[in-house]
Design a protein around this motif. Sequence first.
Motif, PDB file in Angstrom:
ATOM      1  N   GLY A   7       8.432   5.179  -9.386  1.00 11.25           N
ATOM      2  CA  GLY A   7       7.781   4.144  -8.584  1.00 11.25           C
ATOM      3  C   GLY A   7       6.755   3.329  -9.348  1.00 11.25           C
ATOM      4  O   GLY A   7       6.018   2.541  -8.754  1.00 11.25           O
ATOM      5  N   SER A   8       6.697   3.492 -10.666  1.00  7.73           N
ATOM      6  CA  SER A   8       5.697   2.768 -11.459  1.00  7.73           C
ATOM      7  C   SER A   8       6.081   1.298 -11.610  1.00  7.73           C
ATOM      8  O   SER A   8       7.266   0.938 -11.623  1.00  7.73           O
ATOM      9  N   PHE A   9       5.068   0.456 -11.737  1.00 10.29           N
ATOM     10  CA  PHE A   9       5.278  -0.977 -11.948  1.00 10.29           C
ATOM     11  C   PHE A   9       4.114  -1.482 -12.792  1.00 10.29           C
ATOM     12  O   PHE A   9       2.955  -1.156 -12.513  1.00 10.29           O
ATOM     13  N   ILE A  10       4.420  -2.248 -13.827  1.00  8.03           N
ATOM     14  CA  ILE A  10       3.373  -2.809 -14.682  1.00  8.03           C
ATOM     15  C   ILE A  10       3.333  -4.321 -14.468  1.00  8.03           C
ATOM     16  O   ILE A  10       4.297  -5.019 -14.766  1.00  8.03           O
ATOM     17  N   ALA A  11       2.216  -4.814 -13.944  1.00 10.66           N
ATOM     18  CA  ALA A  11       2.032  -6.246 -13.722  1.00 10.66           C
ATOM     19  C   ALA A  11       0.950  -6.784 -14.646  1.00 10.66           C
ATOM     20  O   ALA A  11      -0.111  -6.173 -14.777  1.00 10.66           O
ATOM     21  N   GLN A  12       1.235  -7.900 -15.276  1.00 10.95           N
ATOM     22  CA  GLN A  12       0.227  -8.534 -16.121  1.00 10.95           C
ATOM     23  C   GLN A  12      -0.983  -8.944 -15.283  1.00 10.95           C
ATOM     24  O   GLN A  12      -2.126  -8.797 -15.716  1.00 10.95           O
ATOM     25  N   PRO A  23       0.807  -1.225   0.000  1.00 12.18           N
ATOM     26  CA  PRO A  23       0.000   0.000   0.000  1.00 12.18           C
ATOM     27  C   PRO A  23       0.840   1.276   0.000  1.00 12.18           C
ATOM     28  O   PRO A  23       0.506   2.252  -0.681  1.00 12.18           O
ATOM     29  N   VAL A  24       1.932   1.292   0.773  1.00 13.67           N
ATOM     30  CA  VAL A  24       2.776   2.488   0.825  1.00 13.67           C
ATOM     31  C   VAL A  24       3.475   2.699  -0.511  1.00 13.67           C
ATOM     32  O   VAL A  24       3.551   3.831  -1.017  1.00 13.67           O
ATOM     33  N   ARG A  25       3.992   1.636  -1.112  1.00 15.17           N
ATOM     34  CA  ARG A  25       4.650   1.776  -2.412  1.00 15.17           C
ATOM     35  C   ARG A  25       3.677   2.256  -3.480  1.00 15.17           C
ATOM     36  O   ARG A  25       4.015   3.098  -4.312  1.00 15.17           O
ATOM     37  N   LYS A  26       2.445   1.744  -3.447  1.00 19.59           N
ATOM     38  CA  LYS A  26       1.449   2.188  -4.412  1.00 19.59           C
ATOM     39  C   LYS A  26       1.061   3.640  -4.177  1.00 19.59           C
ATOM     40  O   LYS A  26       0.811   4.391  -5.132  1.00 19.59           O
TER      41      LYS A  26
END
Length: 277
Positions: free
Chosen positions: A70-75, A12-15
Amino acid sequence: MSKFGKLLQSAPVRKAKAFANRVPRLAAHLSAKEEDYRARPPIIVNSLPKSGTHLLMQIAQELPDRRYFGSFIAQTPSMTLRMRSQGEIDRKIAAIVPGEVLGTHLYYTPETEAALRKINAIHLFIWRDPRDVLLSEAHYLAKMNRWHAMHKAFAALPDAETQVRFAITGNGGNYPGAEERIGSYMGWLTSDSCLSLRYEELVDPQTQLGQCQRILDVYKATARAPGSLPSAEMLVDAINPARSHTFNRGGIGRWRKEMSPANLALCEERLGPWLAS
């Protein structure tokens, strides 16, 4: 890592941090021109989950003129495991900023490969012996990530043996068997649009310098204005697995000591083509 440090690294904090960076990231994207992507290509750190994502991110962030939002793309995002459509993935890739470095868990498809080519991305793909991946995943989902959609299912199982078997066989629904979860990434191994890296070779002192040099060579060949590059030795020095919020001590080849004969046989049956000797 302290309890406070773990809290700061929680999902949650990272998001929330990534959400706070959406405005400056959008502004950077709107002002970007095609030549910016040629001069400062984005760096995509793509990984088979539990294969050293954060280790490779540490290396990538040492390359010059990097931007991290801090972006991350998850399938399949961990909180829902909902499969993102190709259209969603294409839009997320198109929103990447010149010079940005970001992590991803992206399955191989020709369309995703083309979308990454379109933004001149330097695509680094890291993978690991699937048997160690499954041991790590079972421990991570049962003990470490209570925000993951599968945490409760893993935590309810009676022992590590059963948890690892569940990681291999899946649930027949939103958490498919390991042959599907892992196999969906393996097309990247034969793609000429990415640099494939073995986790084992990035942590082995005998080979990690050569692997870091491979990354530098790809960067120099892709960026039109590579700037002042670090040395391969500097990239090696950036590696600190303990700084990762998903880090679990255990090393290479844990499966030889920790995986039961029954679970090893299941791995051979389902994952044979991707198992190292």
